[in-house]
Design an enzyme around this catalytic site. Structure first.
Site, PDB file in Angstrom:
ATOM      1  N   CYS A 198       8.889 -11.519  26.128  1.00 38.35           N
ATOM      2  CA  CYS A 198       8.809 -12.157  27.436  1.00 38.35           C
ATOM      3  C   CYS A 198       8.434 -11.120  28.496  1.00 38.35           C
ATOM      4  CB  CYS A 198      10.141 -12.804  27.803  1.00 38.35           C
ATOM      5  SG  CYS A 198      11.495 -11.604  27.918  1.00 38.35           S
ATOM      6  N   CYS A 223      10.710  -8.212  28.791  1.00 35.54           N
ATOM      7  CA  CYS A 223      10.446  -7.164  27.801  1.00 35.54           C
ATOM      8  C   CYS A 223       9.348  -6.226  28.305  1.00 35.54           C
ATOM      9  CB  CYS A 223      10.020  -7.771  26.460  1.00 35.54           C
ATOM     10  SG  CYS A 223      11.276  -8.758  25.643  1.00 35.54           S
ATOM     11  N   CYS A 246     -14.533  19.450  -2.406  1.00 29.98           N
ATOM     12  CA  CYS A 246     -13.647  20.333  -3.154  1.00 29.98           C
ATOM     13  C   CYS A 246     -12.233  20.248  -2.584  1.00 29.98           C
ATOM     14  CB  CYS A 246     -14.144  21.780  -3.107  1.00 29.98           C
ATOM     15  SG  CYS A 246     -14.060  22.533  -1.467  1.00 29.98           S
ATOM     16  N   CYS A 304     -11.752  21.066   1.015  1.00 27.86           N
ATOM     17  CA  CYS A 304     -12.117  19.964   1.908  1.00 27.86           C
ATOM     18  C   CYS A 304     -10.943  19.007   2.070  1.00 27.86           C
ATOM     19  CB  CYS A 304     -13.318  19.208   1.358  1.00 27.86           C
ATOM     20  SG  CYS A 304     -14.836  20.165   1.217  1.00 27.86           S
ATOM     21  N   ASP A 357      17.877  -5.047 -18.043  1.00 29.03           N
ATOM     22  CA  ASP A 357      18.703  -6.209 -17.762  1.00 29.03           C
ATOM     23  C   ASP A 357      18.539  -7.152 -18.965  1.00 29.03           C
ATOM     24  OD1 ASP A 357      20.140  -8.234 -16.299  1.00 29.03           O
ATOM     25  OD2 ASP A 357      18.203  -9.183 -15.962  1.00 29.03           O
ATOM     26  N   ASP A 417      14.463  -8.415 -13.445  1.00 33.08           N
ATOM     27  CA  ASP A 417      13.610  -9.486 -12.909  1.00 33.08           C
ATOM     28  C   ASP A 417      14.245 -10.292 -11.793  1.00 33.08           C
ATOM     29  OD1 ASP A 417      15.513 -10.791 -14.605  1.00 33.08           O
ATOM     30  OD2 ASP A 417      14.207 -12.553 -14.604  1.00 33.08           O
ATOM     31  N   ASP A 450      18.950  -7.767  -9.453  1.00 34.56           N
ATOM     32  CA  ASP A 450      18.481  -6.488  -9.996  1.00 34.56           C
ATOM     33  C   ASP A 450      17.841  -5.601  -8.925  1.00 34.56           C
ATOM     34  OD1 ASP A 450      19.229  -7.100 -12.619  1.00 34.56           O
ATOM     35  OD2 ASP A 450      17.369  -8.194 -12.980  1.00 34.56           O
TER      36      ASP A 450
END
Length: 806
Positions: free
Chosen positions: A14, A17, A81, A84, A496, A689, A693
């Site tokens: 806004c 802000c 190289c 570079c 798992d 998965d 996990d």
């Protein structure tokens, strides 16, 4: 003097802000003005001196805002190289707003992490251009650009070769065939012969060899010499000395009046040949990713109110309905609305067996339809498709640097200046020792030419490029380049269980019949009383009865914690555990031994009774994936420890582990417990998965996520296994080890080559063995060193086993 910079801001909602952000910026030392634009989410900041965007970002973050950051990839010209690479990174990181830069010699690109703003990319391109490395944003036309670069390098080489051959024959022909030398002296004459050589060599240096002068000399003037500087100084030294011997020979001693035009011309020609071969090899290193990009078809047949019409793949949007004809590639991700077919998904999963697709099945853009016709509703198109996500993922991994590269960066940062110092020292030592100026010059030029850092700069990125590309072909996606190095050195793999080693849903696995019972009848009756239940076990029994005529049940009653009862066609059916059977007064003693055996193997056992008599045992379990046992065996053969870390009950986890050959099992643990369990097993990779996990995938030495798993797990992982087959884990480890082994071979060659040939070129072994390296041989050896490294990296295109081969 005020320097104005426009950047993008996050967190603006806004006008309040805007005002707060402006006040915060204007309060910072060194900021004269700040204008924040809410519509564009940008800030135009005026700095009294050099812009300090990091300080501005820190101040904004304290106020709840912040500068937006992004990653940009630029394609470069002139990066030849390792020196570079270091210079490109140094030039970019010196710019305001640039947080880091990683240059990749293998595909001549640089990945830059920087503050977002409309002027940032032009500023980076301008700084690189001023440093001698013209840049442009990386586009999909990169392959065409590489092909054009290869063609241009080939033309330069052939032009130089045509001009150099007469020079080489005139000068070296006499050394090889004395009669030819006498013929040249008596027909052409030494003076005209040298003049012809001078003219042709000058054209070589000013024409095809101009690239070394225009790039090498400015770098030398900036006190940041690179490989082009070595070639420029070496060839110009030989050319200038030869021109002096030709034009003003009196300034040289009699025994030093010789020309080295052929050395200068041959050096340029051989190095151009090496550059051409490098360009060819570089084009092949990214072939796997280009093949993935090319899998996206240009158009698709889309249903419209006026009938089907051909539409560009770029114009597809979610919700469009595609007609997929037999043999066609899919242009976008989607869901099958109607039709049945088999689709070849090997480009995504690495699994060569086509997958059956019917209504409701998900399909992926770039895959190939079989013999059936399908109607598919688009869910993701354009840059959002899985194929494009894979391309971006692999590109990010290829742009990264491995920890092993840190050693190379440190060496190459000082390599070229040290080599130039060694070349000068070689000349001085030879002259002090009383050698002729020509011999001293040969030693210095040979050192300059032979000590090319190209091989060192290419050693790591080319192997990463080819290794990750090959992995993508096999359905293994390295999201981070450094995961290659970490995975190659893990001591073990922890899995798992549910959805990783098993299919992730219960299935009917065993039916043990009582005397006189009929299998089909028992399954139909059991499915009838479970028809209304959505419990996973009920669903498994119904799937087990697919294809049978299932009657309707009446008076179905679920007994909590025990099972279900009902009537089917006037017959009383009971399906549940021993407690339900006991409550019904049913004697199950005859089936109890079989039930105990099934329970010991991790099955959920249900008793089925008909009219008060036991009829069968129905065992339900989460089936083990076909690839689980071969994967465990393959990993053990590699010398890795294999473990299972699961939240399931210990008895179930132990039963599954025993069946597939895993001895170390940690079961019954919560997500945070998995993290602790991994920490106690040593440097381990973890394969999972599910959402639960994600913490352990992030905490493990390397996290590997199954491709069919949750987005949260995939985001937390370092490696994605698109097929979801556990055997892909063994292939990933095999590829990681092969890639790191390849990198070590390349680095050994690059360092050993320089360590061995620089002293030879300087003439260290000449007094004892008469061994010295001519500039021409030095140029040939230098060109071949880079070609060797690239060719060795390309061997990785054949590394790794496909899933079905394990």
């Amino acid at each position: 003097m005020t320097t104005t910079t426009t950047v993008e801001i996050e967190g603006l909602y806004c006008a309040a802000c805007v005002g707060r952000a402006e006040r915060v910026l204007r309060a910072q030392p060194g900021i004269d003005s700040a204008e924040v634009n809410l519509a564009q989410n940008t800030a135009r900041i005026g700095f009294a001196g050099d812009p300090d965007l990091n300080a501005a970002d820190t101040a904004l973050k304290r106020a709840g805002y912040g500068l937006r950051h992004e990653v940009t990839r630029l394609a470069l010209d002139g990066m030849t190289c390792a020196s570079c690479v270091a210079r490109v990174e140094k030039v970019l990181t010196a710019l305001p707003g640039v947080e880091g830069a990683t240059a990749n010699l293998a595909d001549t690109s640089v990945t830059v992490r920087h503050v977002a703003g409309p002027g940032m990319i032009p500023a980076m391109m301008a700084a690189l251009g001023k440093a001698g490395y013209p840049a442009e944003p990386m586009t999909d036309a990169r392959a065409d650009r590489q092909a054009a670069e290869e063609a241009a390098m080939k033309r330069r080489f052939l032009w130089a070769l045509g001009l150099t051959l007469p020079v080489f024959v005139l000068e070296m022909g006499g050394h090889l065939i004395p009669a030819f030398h006498h013929w040249v002296l008596h027909t052409i004459g030494q003076g005209p012969s040298w003049t012809v050589q001078a003219l042709l060599t000058t054209i070589v240096l000013a024409g095809p060899g101009r690239v070394f002068l225009t790039r090498g000399l400015p770098s030398l003037a900036r006190l940041s010499p690179d490989m082009n500087s070595l070639v420029a100084v070496g060839t110009l030294s030989a050319w200038i000395y030869s021109m002096v011997a030709l034009l003003v020979p009196s300034v040289l001693p009699d025994n030093a009046r010789a020309v080295y035009f052929e050395a200068a011309a041959v050096i340029v020609t051989l190095i151009l040949m090496g550059r051409w071969l490098e360009a060819r090899a570089r084009g092949r290193t990214g072939a796997a990713i280009r093949r993935l990009v090319d899998l996206q078809p240009d158009s698709a047949l889309v249903e419209t109110p006026d009938g089907a019409e051909e539409r560009s793949a770029h114009a597809l949007r979610p919700g469009d309905i595609l007609r997929i004809r037999p043999g066609e590639r899919l242009a976008a991700d989607g869901v099958v609305l109607s039709g049945t077919s088999y689709i070849d998904e090997s480009m995504i999963t690495g699994e060569p067996v086509p997958v059956a697709k019917a209504e409701g099945a998900e399909v992926t853009g770039g895959t190939v339809n079989g013999t059936g016709a399908l109607r598919v509703q688009v869910t993701r198109a354009g840059a959002d498709t899985r194929l494009q996500q894979i391309v971006r993922m692999v590109g990010e991994a290829q742009a990264g640097k491995l920890p092993i590269q840190a050693l190379v960066d440190k060496v190459t940062a000082v390599f070229v200046p040290v080599v130039m110092g060694l070349a000068l020292l070689a000349v001085v030592v030879w002259l002090v020792a009383g050698a002729a100026l020509t011999q001293a010059l040969v030693a210095g030029v040979s050192v300059l030419i032979v000590a090319c850092p190209c091989a060192m700069g290419l050693a790591t990125p080319t192997s990463i490029l080819v290794g990750t590309g090959r992995a993508a072909e096999l359905g293994i996606l390295f999201r981070k380049g450094e995961a290659l190095q970490r995975l190659s050195s893990v001591q073990g793999i922890a899995f798992d269980k549910t959805g990783t080693l098993t299919e992730g849903r219960p299935e009917l696995t065993d039916v043990v019949l009582a005397d006189g019972a009929d299998r089909a009848q028992v399954l139909a009756l059991a499915a009838a009383v479970e028809a209304q239940s959505e419990h996973p076990v009920a669903l498994a029994i119904r799937r087990g009865a697919e294809g049978l005529a299932v009657p309707e049940a009446d008076g179905v009653q679920a007994v909590p914690g025990q099972g279900v009862t009902g009537q089917v066609g006037g017959r009383q059916i009971a399906l549940g555990n021993p407690r339900l059977m006991g409550a019904q007064g049913i004697d199950i003693a005859a089936l109890s031994p079989a039930a105990a055996d099934l329970a010991a193997r991790g099955r959920t056992v249900l008793y089925a009774a008909v009219d008060g008599q036991p009829a069968a045992l129905l065992a339900v379990a989460d089936p083990i994936k076909p690839g689980a046992a071969p994967a465990v065996a393959a990993l053990k053969a590699m010398g890795l420890k294999v473990a299972m870390v699961s939240g399931d009950a210990p008895a179930t986890a132990q039963a599954v582990a025993a069946e597939i050959g895993i001895e170390t099992v940690v079961a019954g643990v919560l997500p945070e417990g998995k993290v602790q369990a991994i920490g106690g097993l040593g440097p381990m990779a973890f394969v999972g998965d599910g959402i639960n996990d994600a913490p352990v995938l992030a905490a493990a030495e390397v996290g590997l996520a199954m491709g069919q798993g949750t987005d949260v797990a995939i985001e937390a992982a370092d490696v994605v296994l698109a097929s979801g087959d556990p055997r892909a884990v063994a292939t990933a480890v095999e590829l990681a080890r092969a890639t790191l082994r390849n990198i070590r071979q390349n680095l050994f060659w690059a360092f050993a080559y320089n360590a061995a040939l620089i002293p030879v070129a300087a003439g260290v072994f000449y007094p004892a063995f008469g061994l010295m390296l001519s500039p021409m041989l030095a140029a040939g050896a230098m060109a071949l060193s880079s070609v060797f490294v690239l060719s060795n990296a390309l061997r990785l295109r054949r590394a790794g086993h496909r899933i079905g081969e394990l």
